[in-house]
Design a protein around this motif. Structure first.
Motif, PDB file in Angstrom:
ATOM      1  N   TYR A 166       4.837  -5.199   0.856  1.00 57.21           N
ATOM      2  CA  TYR A 166       5.075  -5.096  -0.569  1.00 57.21           C
ATOM      3  C   TYR A 166       3.759  -4.999  -1.335  1.00 57.21           C
ATOM      4  N   TRP A 167       2.709  -4.639  -0.667  1.00 62.60           N
ATOM      5  CA  TRP A 167       1.414  -4.502  -1.307  1.00 62.60           C
ATOM      6  C   TRP A 167       0.692  -3.348  -0.635  1.00 62.60           C
ATOM      7  N   ASP A 168      -0.354  -2.927  -1.289  1.00 57.54           N
ATOM      8  CA  ASP A 168      -1.172  -1.852  -0.751  1.00 57.54           C
ATOM      9  C   ASP A 168      -2.622  -2.285  -0.898  1.00 57.54           C
ATOM     10  N   LEU A 169      -3.387  -2.149   0.143  1.00 55.56           N
ATOM     11  CA  LEU A 169      -4.784  -2.564   0.115  1.00 55.56           C
ATOM     12  C   LEU A 169      -5.705  -1.478  -0.441  1.00 55.56           C
ATOM     13  N   GLY A 170      -5.128  -0.462  -1.052  1.00 58.42           N
ATOM     14  CA  GLY A 170      -5.910   0.619  -1.648  1.00 58.42           C
ATOM     15  C   GLY A 170      -6.026   1.850  -0.783  1.00 58.42           C
ATOM     16  N   THR A 171      -5.489   1.805   0.417  1.00 56.56           N
ATOM     17  CA  THR A 171      -5.591   2.950   1.324  1.00 56.56           C
ATOM     18  C   THR A 171      -4.863   4.163   0.767  1.00 56.56           C
ATOM     19  N   ASN A 172      -3.659   3.979   0.248  1.00 57.88           N
ATOM     20  CA  ASN A 172      -2.897   5.117  -0.276  1.00 57.88           C
ATOM     21  C   ASN A 172      -3.597   5.749  -1.478  1.00 57.88           C
ATOM     22  N   ARG A 173      -4.107   4.924  -2.376  1.00 58.72           N
ATOM     23  CA  ARG A 173      -4.819   5.445  -3.548  1.00 58.72           C
ATOM     24  C   ARG A 173      -6.060   6.235  -3.116  1.00 58.72           C
ATOM     25  N   ARG A 174      -6.837   5.679  -2.205  1.00 58.25           N
ATOM     26  CA  ARG A 174      -8.042   6.375  -1.739  1.00 58.25           C
ATOM     27  C   ARG A 174      -7.675   7.682  -1.040  1.00 58.25           C
ATOM     28  N   ARG A 175      -6.632   7.661  -0.230  1.00 60.88           N
ATOM     29  CA  ARG A 175      -6.212   8.860   0.487  1.00 60.88           C
ATOM     30  C   ARG A 175      -5.797   9.961  -0.487  1.00 60.88           C
ATOM     31  N   ILE A 176      -4.952   9.619  -1.439  1.00 57.83           N
ATOM     32  CA  ILE A 176      -4.458  10.614  -2.393  1.00 57.83           C
ATOM     33  C   ILE A 176      -5.595  11.125  -3.272  1.00 57.83           C
TER      34      ILE A 176
END
Length: 134
Positions: free
Chosen positions: A112-122
């Protein structure tokens, strides 16, 4: 097929016409999602082909589906350090000016959280794709 992918494809069937801009959710609603929409001064098919090439070249990428007629791509990628699997979606539409509007989304399959990987990838993918046209 993963349960989120099944949910996504079921939603596409229910919408009557496959369209990620309308459906906009390919996993459970409580999962965090990072998405970015952008317009580029290029043909929709050129943006789609270049986007697919960028996405398919990601390390650990697994393509779940690619529809050139609808200009939609669905895949997953495993994170490098912890090995989590994230779902990716990419769709391109031709806008009123004849250029490309695209949507790029990334969402973790678990947690239920994101460590920032998705934001950095996108953000990195958007920068790479934009650099080809701007």
């Amino acid at each position: 097929m993963h349960e989120y992918s099944q949910h996504f494809h079921q939603q596409l069937k229910l919408s009557g016409r496959p369209n990620m801009f309308v459906v906009a959710s390919f996993a459970m609603p409580e999962q965090p999602r990072f998405q970015q929409r952008q317009s580029l001064p290029a043909s929709a098919i050129a943006v789609f082909e270049n986007g697919v090439a960028l996405l398919s070249g990601l390390p650990g990428c697994h393509i779940l589906g690619c529809d050139y007629a609808q200009m939609e791509w669905l895949g997953s990628v495993r994170t490098k350090h912890l090995g989590f699997v994230d779902d990716l979606a990419f769709a391109v539409r031709k806008n009123d000016l004849g250029f490309a509007d695209y949507l790029l989304m990334s969402r973790p399959r678990i947690g239920y959280w994101d460590l920032g990987t998705n934001r950095r990838r996108i953000t990195a993918l958007v920068d790479e794709l934009s650099a080809l046209y701007l």
